[in-house]
Design a protein around this motif. Structure first.
Motif, PDB file in Angstrom:
ATOM      1  N   ALA A 214      -9.039   5.091   8.513  1.00  0.00           N
ATOM      2  CA  ALA A 214      -8.994   4.927  10.198  1.00  0.00           C
ATOM      3  C   ALA A 214      -9.950   3.571  10.557  1.00  0.00           C
ATOM      4  CB  ALA A 214      -9.514   6.018  10.961  1.00  0.00           C
ATOM      5  N   SER A 215     -10.712   3.203   9.545  1.00  0.00           N
ATOM      6  CA  SER A 215     -11.439   2.192  10.144  1.00  0.00           C
ATOM      7  C   SER A 215     -10.978   0.704   9.584  1.00  0.00           C
ATOM      8  CB  SER A 215     -12.972   2.115   9.191  1.00  0.00           C
ATOM      9  OG  SER A 215     -12.976   1.825   7.897  1.00  0.00           O
ATOM     10  N   ILE A 216      -9.704   0.643   9.110  1.00  0.00           N
ATOM     11  CA  ILE A 216      -8.827  -0.418   8.455  1.00  0.00           C
ATOM     12  C   ILE A 216      -7.840  -0.826   9.820  1.00  0.00           C
ATOM     13  CG2 ILE A 216      -7.553  -1.492   6.681  1.00  0.00           C
ATOM     14  CD1 ILE A 216     -10.283  -0.628   5.821  1.00  0.00           C
ATOM     15  N   ALA A 217      -7.958  -1.997  10.078  1.00  0.00           N
ATOM     16  CA  ALA A 217      -6.960  -2.342  11.030  1.00  0.00           C
ATOM     17  C   ALA A 217      -5.585  -2.189  10.813  1.00  0.00           C
ATOM     18  CB  ALA A 217      -7.049  -4.161  11.443  1.00  0.00           C
ATOM     19  N   PRO A 218      -4.790  -1.673  11.896  1.00  0.00           N
ATOM     20  CA  PRO A 218      -3.278  -1.165  11.620  1.00  0.00           C
ATOM     21  C   PRO A 218      -2.610  -2.282  10.807  1.00  0.00           C
ATOM     22  CG  PRO A 218      -4.179  -0.588  13.803  1.00  0.00           C
ATOM     23  CD  PRO A 218      -5.275  -1.309  13.197  1.00  0.00           C
ATOM     24  N   VAL A 219      -2.763  -3.605  11.284  1.00  0.00           N
ATOM     25  CA  VAL A 219      -1.980  -4.571  10.421  1.00  0.00           C
ATOM     26  C   VAL A 219      -2.026  -4.723   9.266  1.00  0.00           C
ATOM     27  CG1 VAL A 219      -3.685  -6.459  11.091  1.00  0.00           C
ATOM     28  CG2 VAL A 219      -1.252  -7.093  10.816  1.00  0.00           C
ATOM     29  N   LEU A 220      -3.438  -4.281   8.968  1.00  0.00           N
ATOM     30  CA  LEU A 220      -3.777  -4.468   7.184  1.00  0.00           C
ATOM     31  C   LEU A 220      -3.249  -3.259   6.660  1.00  0.00           C
ATOM     32  CD1 LEU A 220      -7.646  -5.456   7.482  1.00  0.00           C
ATOM     33  CD2 LEU A 220      -5.455  -6.896   7.184  1.00  0.00           C
ATOM     34  N   ARG A 221      -3.070  -2.067   7.273  1.00  0.00           N
ATOM     35  CA  ARG A 221      -2.307  -0.939   6.644  1.00  0.00           C
ATOM     36  C   ARG A 221      -0.940  -1.188   6.324  1.00  0.00           C
ATOM     37  NH1 ARG A 221      -5.708   2.078  10.219  1.00  0.00           N
ATOM     38  NH2 ARG A 221      -4.184   2.595  11.413  1.00  0.00           N
ATOM     39  N   GLN A 222      -0.354  -1.783   7.518  1.00  0.00           N
ATOM     40  CA  GLN A 222       1.077  -2.120   7.575  1.00  0.00           C
ATOM     41  C   GLN A 222       1.481  -3.032   6.508  1.00  0.00           C
ATOM     42  OE1 GLN A 222       2.498  -3.389  11.398  1.00  0.00           O
ATOM     43  NE2 GLN A 222       4.481  -3.904  10.804  1.00  0.00           N
ATOM     44  N   LEU A 223       0.696  -4.165   6.331  1.00  0.00           N
ATOM     45  CA  LEU A 223       1.149  -5.198   5.285  1.00  0.00           C
ATOM     46  C   LEU A 223       0.615  -4.796   3.982  1.00  0.00           C
ATOM     47  CD1 LEU A 223       0.054  -8.315   7.477  1.00  0.00           C
ATOM     48  CD2 LEU A 223       2.421  -7.577   6.979  1.00  0.00           C
ATOM     49  N   ALA A 224      -0.079  -3.810   3.718  1.00  0.00           N
ATOM     50  CA  ALA A 224      -0.586  -3.745   2.297  1.00  0.00           C
ATOM     51  C   ALA A 224       0.566  -3.378   1.338  1.00  0.00           C
ATOM     52  CB  ALA A 224      -1.425  -2.353   2.220  1.00  0.00           C
ATOM     53  N   PRO A 225       1.558  -2.704   1.446  1.00  0.00           N
ATOM     54  CA  PRO A 225       2.478  -2.655   0.568  1.00  0.00           C
ATOM     55  C   PRO A 225       3.405  -3.862   0.298  1.00  0.00           C
ATOM     56  CG  PRO A 225       2.806  -0.824   2.246  1.00  0.00           C
ATOM     57  CD  PRO A 225       1.843  -1.817   2.836  1.00  0.00           C
TER      58      PRO A 225
END
Length: 249
Positions: A214-225
């Motif tokens: 939850a502390s990770i920015a949404p854009v980073l979670r989205q782009l990770a794969p």
């Protein structure tokens, strides 16, 4: 619309790599520590009593050069954090986790020098045999217990899992396959791979104990794969490059 979203995603990813990446003391310390692996293996350990932590399980894994491609992917342990981890705190903690396993492993290498089970002569021909010969030629036969290769792959997977849980689960499977490949290529014993895995989980339990997705920015979670897929594409290109060298030889 899909084209626009793809363009936006690519633009966001490029912006991540353009940001300043601070170089802290953990990364400097890790880079300074890495040469000791070579020094210990080439200069210090040879000539000492060599331990061989073989178990009955090791006899179940016959030498399989086909696993050399999987084994070579251990270099993704360095690429994945560089591609996927763009949260400053998570990146720093990941480097600290690497540092913990490196310091621990070097202490084992000095106190319990080991000799890997690979054959002195590799019979056969074909690309996979050639690739395994390249691996054997680029690495010494010492510093087996615990497996740094395995530990680093699991750290990379567990760190990426904080960014994106599904990606992390996939990468944990990859790390497990790398662990198997170290045994199938006779670069390590089963005990080495198990010890490397345990060491990685302990290091991550310490360093990631208070980190949450939850502390990770949404854009980073989205782009990770997509970023992880790019890292794997880089490795696939390297394998293709080696295949071209093999064919031209």
């Amino acid at each position: 619309m899909e084209s626009a979203n793809a363009s936006a995603g690519l633009s966001d990813a490029l912006k991540l790599f353009k940001r300043d990446q601070p170089v802290g003391w953990p990364l400097v310390a890790l880079l300074l520590l890495m040469p000791f692996y070579v020094v210990i293996g080439w200069e210090f350990v040879p000539g000492q009593v060599q331990n061989t932590p073989a178990t009955p399980l090791d006899a179940m894994f016959a030498l399989s050069p086909q696993w050399s491609v999987v084994y070579g992917s251990l270099f993704l342990a360095a690429l994945l954090p560089a591609f996927v981890l763009h949260d400053a705190l998570l990146f720093r903690r990941t480097i600290l986790a690497y540092l913990v396993v490196w310091v621990s492993a070097i202490a084992f290498f000095l106190a319990y020098p080991t000799l890997c089970p690979r054959p002195l002569r590799l019979e056969g021909d074909g690309y996979f045999v050639w690739l395994l010969r390249v691996i054997y030629g680029s690495d010494h036969r010492y510093n087996c217990f615990p497996s740094l290769h395995v530990a680093q792959c699991f750290i990379a997977a567990l760190a990426c899992r904080i960014v994106n849980r599904r990606l992390g689960d996939v990468l944990l499977v990859w790390a497990a396959l790398v662990a198997l490949s170290t045994v199938f290529t006779k670069q390590h014993y089963v005990a080495d791979a198990v010890a490397g895995t345990v060491l990685a989980f302990v290091a991550c339990a310490i360093m990631f104990r208070d980190l949450r997705s939850a502390s990770i920015a949404p854009v980073l979670r989205q782009l990770a794969p997509a970023l992880a897929a790019t890292a794997f594409a880089v490795y696939a290109s390297f394998v293709l490059f080696l295949w071209m060298i093999y064919k031209s030889a």
